[in-house]
Write an enzyme that holds these catalytic residues in place. Structure first.
Site, PDB file in Angstrom:
ATOM      1  N   GLU A  94     -21.727 -17.954 -12.657  1.00  0.00           N
ATOM      2  CA  GLU A  94     -21.577 -18.495 -14.007  1.00  0.00           C
ATOM      3  C   GLU A  94     -20.350 -19.396 -14.083  1.00  0.00           C
ATOM      4  O   GLU A  94     -19.365 -19.180 -13.377  1.00  0.00           O
ATOM      5  CB  GLU A  94     -21.444 -17.341 -15.007  1.00  0.00           C
ATOM      6  N   CYS A 107     -14.189 -23.541 -16.637  1.00  0.00           N
ATOM      7  CA  CYS A 107     -13.785 -22.335 -15.914  1.00  0.00           C
ATOM      8  C   CYS A 107     -14.864 -22.111 -14.852  1.00  0.00           C
ATOM      9  O   CYS A 107     -16.030 -21.887 -15.190  1.00  0.00           O
ATOM     10  CB  CYS A 107     -13.705 -21.173 -16.898  1.00  0.00           C
ATOM     11  N   CYS A 114     -17.287 -10.539  -6.487  1.00  0.00           N
ATOM     12  CA  CYS A 114     -15.854 -10.648  -6.200  1.00  0.00           C
ATOM     13  C   CYS A 114     -15.449  -9.672  -5.116  1.00  0.00           C
ATOM     14  O   CYS A 114     -15.985  -8.579  -5.022  1.00  0.00           O
ATOM     15  CB  CYS A 114     -15.034 -10.384  -7.459  1.00  0.00           C
ATOM     16  N   CYS A 118     -10.916  -5.168  -9.876  1.00  0.00           N
ATOM     17  CA  CYS A 118     -10.186  -4.933 -11.123  1.00  0.00           C
ATOM     18  C   CYS A 118     -11.084  -4.135 -12.061  1.00  0.00           C
ATOM     19  O   CYS A 118     -12.225  -4.526 -12.324  1.00  0.00           O
ATOM     20  CB  CYS A 118      -9.806  -6.270 -11.764  1.00  0.00           C
ATOM     21  N   CYS A 121     -12.859  -5.625 -15.302  1.00  0.00           N
ATOM     22  CA  CYS A 121     -13.581  -6.901 -15.152  1.00  0.00           C
ATOM     23  C   CYS A 121     -15.059  -6.671 -14.833  1.00  0.00           C
ATOM     24  O   CYS A 121     -15.387  -5.928 -13.904  1.00  0.00           O
ATOM     25  CB  CYS A 121     -12.920  -7.719 -14.057  1.00  0.00           C
ATOM     26  N   GLU A 166     -12.314 -14.202  -6.508  1.00  0.00           N
ATOM     27  CA  GLU A 166     -10.880 -14.404  -6.267  1.00  0.00           C
ATOM     28  C   GLU A 166     -10.748 -15.676  -5.417  1.00  0.00           C
ATOM     29  O   GLU A 166     -11.099 -15.682  -4.228  1.00  0.00           O
ATOM     30  CB  GLU A 166     -10.321 -13.175  -5.533  1.00  0.00           C
ATOM     31  N   SER A 197      -6.203 -19.583 -10.397  1.00  0.00           N
ATOM     32  CA  SER A 197      -5.710 -18.309 -10.918  1.00  0.00           C
ATOM     33  C   SER A 197      -6.041 -17.193  -9.936  1.00  0.00           C
ATOM     34  O   SER A 197      -7.200 -16.984  -9.598  1.00  0.00           O
ATOM     35  CB  SER A 197      -6.368 -18.047 -12.268  1.00  0.00           C
ATOM     36  N   SER A 220      -2.826 -13.430 -12.360  1.00  0.00           N
ATOM     37  CA  SER A 220      -3.285 -12.400 -13.305  1.00  0.00           C
ATOM     38  C   SER A 220      -2.481 -11.150 -13.013  1.00  0.00           C
ATOM     39  O   SER A 220      -2.784 -10.429 -12.069  1.00  0.00           O
ATOM     40  CB  SER A 220      -4.778 -12.104 -13.104  1.00  0.00           C
ATOM     41  N   CYS A 339     -13.024 -14.331 -20.778  1.00  0.00           N
ATOM     42  CA  CYS A 339     -12.367 -13.858 -19.550  1.00  0.00           C
ATOM     43  C   CYS A 339     -12.778 -12.431 -19.232  1.00  0.00           C
ATOM     44  O   CYS A 339     -12.747 -11.563 -20.093  1.00  0.00           O
ATOM     45  CB  CYS A 339     -10.859 -13.875 -19.735  1.00  0.00           C
TER      46      CYS A 339
HETATM   47  S1  SF4 Z   1     -10.519 -10.143 -12.540  1.00  0.00           S
HETATM   48 FE1  SF4 Z   1     -10.913 -11.770 -11.040  1.00  0.00          FE
HETATM   49  S2  SF4 Z   1     -10.154 -10.906  -9.094  1.00  0.00           S
HETATM   50 FE2  SF4 Z   1     -10.391  -9.156 -10.495  1.00  0.00          FE
HETATM   51  S3  SF4 Z   1     -12.471  -8.404 -10.069  1.00  0.00           S
HETATM   52 FE3  SF4 Z   1     -12.625  -9.858 -11.787  1.00  0.00          FE
HETATM   53  S4  SF4 Z   1     -13.163 -11.819 -10.816  1.00  0.00           S
HETATM   54 FE4  SF4 Z   1     -12.338 -10.459  -9.212  1.00  0.00          FE
END
Ligand code: SF4
Length: 346
Positions: A94, A107, A114, A118, A121, A166, A197, A220, A339
Site C-alpha cells: 500500500e 508515503c 515487514c 513493532c 503496527c 523497514e 524513516s 521512529s 501511520c
Molecule cells: S512500524 Fe515500521 S518497522 Fe515497525 S513493524 Fe511497522 S512497518 Fe515495520
C-alpha cells in the site's frame, strides 16, 4: 522450452546501451529506451513510439516490463488517497497520498510486510514476504504523483518512506529508487524533499552517513527507555538505544543534518514525565525535531492514544529544552491509511 524473460528495468542505462550494440544497433537506442522506461514511465514496448516496429518487437521477445498496477484506490473524506498496489507476482503493498495546504506527500512502502515486529503496527502482522525492487518503489511514487495532479491539481512535493516495511532492511533498493526519483532522467525531485524513516538499525544509519546520502533521516523512537522500547519494539533488544544513539551521533557528525524523531504517546506505556525527560536526554546532543503523532488504533485495542494532558506535558518539556516539537494529527483514518495502519485491508 519456455524461457523467463528478464525485467528490462533491472538494466542500467549503460547495460541497455551495450545490449543495443550487441544487436548491431546504435548505443543511443539504449538512451531512448531508458527515457521511455523511467522519465516517461512507459508500461509497454508498444508505447515507445520513436522506435521502429521491429525494435519494439525485438524488445518484446527479450524482456518484460514488470509494472505495478493500482488495484484499488480509496479516498478519505480529508483528501487522503490510499492505493493498494499489485506487484508482478500478485503480492500487494500500500501507498498513500497525503495532501495539505502547502504540500502533497507520498508515503511509500519498501517491503511486502515487514522484517520487524513493532507491536503497535498493523504491518508487522503480515511478516516480511520480500523486499521491493527499485522500480516497484519508483512506480508507487509515479502513481501517486499522477493522482496528486489529477485530484489536487499539483505535483507531488514530498516523499516519506513510512509505508510498509523497514527501508533500511532494503537499503540498496531504496537507494537505487531514490537515485531514479531524484535523477533528471527520472522525476527530478530534490533529495531534500525525501525522508527515510527507520525504526533504528544502527549499522545502516552509519552506512547512510558514510554514503553521504542527501535525503533526510527520521527515527521512529517512541521511547528513550530501553525496557519500555523493547516491550513495544522487540527488536530493540538486538539494537539497544545505546547503539542507536552512537549511530545517530556518527550520522550528525558526518552530515550536520537535523534528526527528526517520530513519537507516539500511549496511555500507560510512555505517558509519564520520566518518559519525556528520557527523550530529551536522548536527542539533545544534536539539533532535533520531535513529531508527536496521533495514534491510530489497530484492531485489538491494546494500544491507546494518551490523553491530551500527556501530549501537552511532552510539548512543554521539549520546548523548555529547545527541542522543536510538532503535534501531528493523523490523516486518512477512515480508510485505514494512517501511520501504522497499513495491512492490506480493503
Ligand atoms: S512500524 Fe515500521 S518497522 Fe515497525 S513493524 Fe511497522 S512497518 Fe515495520
Amino acid at each position: 522450452m519456455a524461457t523467463t524473460k528478464k525485467d528490462i528495468r533491472a538494466l542500467s542505462k549503460e547495460q541497455l546501451r551495450e545490449f543495443f550494440v550487441k544487436q548491431d544497433d546504435k548505443a543511443f537506442r539504449g538512451n531512448q529506451v531508458y527515457e521511455w522506461l523511467w522519465s516517461k514511465s512507459a508500461h509497454t514496448f508498444e508505447d515507445m513510439t520513436n522506435l521502429s516496429i521491429e525494435t519494439r518487437q525485438m524488445l518484446e521477445d527479450n524482456f518484460v516490463i514488470n509494472h505495478i498496477h493500482v488495484d484499488t484506490m480509496q479516498k478519505s473524506s480529508d483528501g487522503t488517497i490510499k492505493n493498494a498496489v499489485r506487484l508482478h507476482d500478485g503480492l500487494i503493498v500500500e501507498s498513500v497520498l497525503i495532501p495539505t495546504k502547502t504540500r502533497t506527500t507520498a508515503c511509500v512502502s519498501s517491503q511486502v510486510g515487514c522484517s520487524l515486529d513493532c507491536r503497535f503496527c498493523a504491518t508487522s502482522r503480515l511478516k516480511r514476504m520480500r523486499n521491493l525492487n527499485p522500480d516497484e518503489i519508483y512506480d508507487q511514487v509515479v502513481a501517486i504523483d499522477k493522482e496528486s495532479r489529477l485530484y489536487h491539481n499539483k505535483p507531488l512535493s514530498n516523499i516519506v518512506f513510512m509505508g510498509m516495511g523497514e527501508p533500511l532492511m532494503n537499503y540498496n533498493n531504496v537507494l537505487k529508487a531514490i537515485d531514479k526519483i531524484t535523477s533528471p532522467e527520472g522525476l527530478g525531485m530534490s533529495p531534500r524533499r525525501i525522508v527515510v524513516s527507520t525504526s533504528g538499525v544502527p549499522k545502516m544509519i552509519r552506512k547512510m552517513a558514510d554514503d553521504e546520502v542527501k535525503f533526510k533521516l527520521a527515527v521512529s523512537l517512541h521511547s528513550a527507555i530501553d525496557e519500555v522500547r523493547t516491550s513495544i519494539m522487540p527488536f530493540n533488544a538486538t539494537f539497544p538505544l545505546k547503539d542507536l544513539r552512537e549511530a545517530l551521533v556518527y550520522w550528525f557528525e558526518k552530515t550536520k543534518n537535523r534528526i527528526t524523531y517520530e513519537y507516539v504517546v500511549w496511555k500507560g506505556i510512555n505517558d509519564k514525565r520520566e518518559d519525556a525527560e528520557a527523550l530529551v536526554q536522548f536527542c539533545k546532543f544534536a539539533p532535533s525535531k520531535v513529531n508527536l503523532i496521533e495514534y491510530n488504533p489497530i484492531d485489538d485495542g491494546e494500544f491507546q492514544q494518551a490523553d491530551s494532558a500527556a501530549t501537552d506535558m511532552y510539548v512543554s518539556i521539549l520546548e523548555r529544552n529547545n527541542i522543536t516539537v510538532t503535534v501531528r494529527r493523523s490523516r486518512g483514518k477512515d480508510i485505514d491509511a494512517a501511520c501504522g495502519q497499513l495491512a492490506n485491508k480493503q
